[in-house]
Design a protein around this motif. Sequence first.
Motif, PDB file in Angstrom:
ATOM      1  N   GLN A   1      39.701  62.626  30.328  1.00 36.39           N
ATOM      2  CA  GLN A   1      38.386  62.793  30.923  1.00 36.39           C
ATOM      3  C   GLN A   1      37.929  61.465  31.543  1.00 36.39           C
ATOM      4  N   PRO A   2      37.534  61.458  32.838  1.00 38.71           N
ATOM      5  CA  PRO A   2      37.089  60.205  33.461  1.00 38.71           C
ATOM      6  C   PRO A   2      35.797  59.686  32.826  1.00 38.71           C
ATOM      7  N   TYR A   3      35.701  58.375  32.732  1.00 42.57           N
ATOM      8  CA  TYR A   3      34.486  57.730  32.248  1.00 42.57           C
ATOM      9  C   TYR A   3      34.268  56.451  33.046  1.00 42.57           C
ATOM     10  N   THR A   4      33.094  55.865  32.913  1.00 43.44           N
ATOM     11  CA  THR A   4      32.719  54.666  33.672  1.00 43.44           C
ATOM     12  C   THR A   4      32.832  53.437  32.796  1.00 43.44           C
ATOM     13  N   VAL A   5      33.353  52.354  33.383  1.00 39.10           N
ATOM     14  CA  VAL A   5      33.472  51.086  32.674  1.00 39.10           C
ATOM     15  C   VAL A   5      33.055  49.966  33.633  1.00 39.10           C
ATOM     16  N   SER A   6      32.336  48.966  33.105  1.00 37.01           N
ATOM     17  CA  SER A   6      31.894  47.813  33.899  1.00 37.01           C
ATOM     18  C   SER A   6      32.307  46.538  33.189  1.00 37.01           C
ATOM     19  N   GLY A   7      32.693  45.545  33.976  1.00 31.03           N
ATOM     20  CA  GLY A   7      33.072  44.270  33.396  1.00 31.03           C
ATOM     21  C   GLY A   7      33.390  43.255  34.472  1.00 31.03           C
ATOM     22  N   ILE A   8      33.937  42.128  34.036  1.00 34.61           N
ATOM     23  CA  ILE A   8      34.269  41.025  34.937  1.00 34.61           C
ATOM     24  C   ILE A   8      35.782  40.880  34.990  1.00 34.61           C
ATOM     25  N   MET A   9      36.321  40.790  36.205  1.00 36.32           N
ATOM     26  CA  MET A   9      37.762  40.637  36.381  1.00 36.32           C
ATOM     27  C   MET A   9      38.176  39.208  36.004  1.00 36.32           C
ATOM     28  N   GLN A  10      39.254  39.117  35.259  1.00 34.73           N
ATOM     29  CA  GLN A  10      39.788  37.832  34.816  1.00 34.73           C
ATOM     30  C   GLN A  10      41.272  37.770  35.129  1.00 34.73           C
ATOM     31  N   HIS A  11      41.809  36.566  35.276  1.00 32.74           N
ATOM     32  CA  HIS A  11      43.236  36.363  35.527  1.00 32.74           C
ATOM     33  C   HIS A  11      43.762  35.349  34.532  1.00 32.74           C
ATOM     34  N   THR A  12      44.980  35.586  34.046  1.00 32.35           N
ATOM     35  CA  THR A  12      45.634  34.660  33.135  1.00 32.35           C
ATOM     36  C   THR A  12      47.046  34.402  33.633  1.00 32.35           C
ATOM     37  N   ASP A  13      47.615  33.248  33.300  1.00 30.04           N
ATOM     38  CA  ASP A  13      48.977  32.905  33.707  1.00 30.04           C
ATOM     39  C   ASP A  13      50.025  33.487  32.768  1.00 30.04           C
ATOM     40  N   LEU A  14      49.625  34.256  31.795  1.00 31.14           N
ATOM     41  CA  LEU A  14      50.527  34.885  30.843  1.00 31.14           C
ATOM     42  C   LEU A  14      51.507  35.797  31.565  1.00 31.14           C
ATOM     43  N   GLU A  15      52.800  35.725  31.219  1.00 29.98           N
ATOM     44  CA  GLU A  15      53.847  36.584  31.779  1.00 29.98           C
ATOM     45  C   GLU A  15      53.889  36.543  33.310  1.00 29.98           C
ATOM     46  N   GLY A  16      53.668  35.378  33.881  1.00 29.72           N
ATOM     47  CA  GLY A  16      53.745  35.248  35.332  1.00 29.72           C
ATOM     48  C   GLY A  16      52.471  35.623  36.065  1.00 29.72           C
ATOM     49  N   GLY A  17      51.402  35.872  35.352  1.00 33.41           N
ATOM     50  CA  GLY A  17      50.117  36.202  35.966  1.00 33.41           C
ATOM     51  C   GLY A  17      49.712  37.629  35.701  1.00 33.41           C
ATOM     52  N   CYS A  18      48.642  37.809  34.971  1.00 38.78           N
ATOM     53  CA  CYS A  18      48.160  39.143  34.617  1.00 38.78           C
ATOM     54  C   CYS A  18      46.658  39.225  34.875  1.00 38.78           C
ATOM     55  N   TRP A  19      46.229  40.375  35.396  1.00 32.95           N
ATOM     56  CA  TRP A  19      44.821  40.661  35.618  1.00 32.95           C
ATOM     57  C   TRP A  19      44.326  41.584  34.525  1.00 32.95           C
ATOM     58  N   PHE A  20      43.083  41.373  34.108  1.00 25.35           N
ATOM     59  CA  PHE A  20      42.467  42.282  33.141  1.00 25.35           C
ATOM     60  C   PHE A  20      40.962  42.335  33.371  1.00 25.35           C
ATOM     61  N   LEU A  21      40.366  43.422  32.924  1.00 26.49           N
ATOM     62  CA  LEU A  21      38.924  43.634  33.034  1.00 26.49           C
ATOM     63  C   LEU A  21      38.307  43.342  31.679  1.00 26.49           C
ATOM     64  N   GLN A  22      37.422  42.345  31.630  1.00 30.24           N
ATOM     65  CA  GLN A  22      36.771  41.946  30.383  1.00 30.24           C
ATOM     66  C   GLN A  22      35.390  42.580  30.321  1.00 30.24           C
ATOM     67  N   THR A  23      35.196  43.485  29.359  1.00 27.70           N
ATOM     68  CA  THR A  23      33.884  44.082  29.143  1.00 27.70           C
ATOM     69  C   THR A  23      33.243  43.383  27.954  1.00 27.70           C
ATOM     70  N   LYS A  24      32.064  43.839  27.540  1.00 30.00           N
ATOM     71  CA  LYS A  24      31.391  43.215  26.397  1.00 30.00           C
ATOM     72  C   LYS A  24      32.184  43.400  25.115  1.00 30.00           C
ATOM     73  N   LYS A  25      32.886  44.545  24.984  1.00 34.95           N
ATOM     74  CA  LYS A  25      33.552  44.861  23.732  1.00 34.95           C
ATOM     75  C   LYS A  25      35.062  44.681  23.748  1.00 34.95           C
ATOM     76  N   GLU A  26      35.726  44.917  24.886  1.00 34.69           N
ATOM     77  CA  GLU A  26      37.187  44.864  24.887  1.00 34.69           C
ATOM     78  C   GLU A  26      37.749  44.532  26.250  1.00 34.69           C
ATOM     79  N   LYS A  27      39.090  44.414  26.311  1.00 28.94           N
ATOM     80  CA  LYS A  27      39.811  44.127  27.548  1.00 28.94           C
ATOM     81  C   LYS A  27      40.571  45.373  27.985  1.00 28.94           C
TER      82      LYS A  27
END
Length: 193
Positions: A28-54
Amino acid sequence: MRRILLALLFLSVTTPLFAQKVAKQRSQPYTVSGIMQHTDLEGGCWFLQTKKEKFELTGSPEDLRKCYVEGRLVTLRVVDRPFMASTCMLGRRIEIVEVLDTNFHVRDPIIMQHRIVGTIHRTSAGCWYIRTKEGFRYEMRPPIPARYRKIGRKFDRDVRFLEGSEGTCNMNGVILFPLPDTGRAMPKKYDPR
């Protein structure tokens, strides 16, 4: 032995039903909001950081391109993809259904005023710009007056512009309209001060 067989039979019947129920809930689709972050882990990975989780994002290349800007606040419509493999393993895997909003952090760009001399051109994508003798290109942000929508016309004016690639066409600057009036001064009796 009979109890073990009955237990195995019970598990074989109920496990797929439970898995289907979980899969149906997670699809079921749901809405999520957060800030995009980048890390150099494993050659560079993007993740969305919300208040509670990644979250790790998947989806169409166009949607990912919109989101992959470090520090960008995004609001997405997503579905869970718990069984999808990941090299980064930074958070839950989700797939983008729709990009609802991509807000930039608040910033106040510096508006400069300078004389620009050159000729008017247009890209194949429809961006109107002025090319100077030095090779600089300044995008004209809409609405563009009709007199400045003529390819090859000379341009020699004092303009207000944003320096850098602030526009949609990735040029040296963006000219802001309306242009400052370089004509006669306003008579004192009409001065609004």
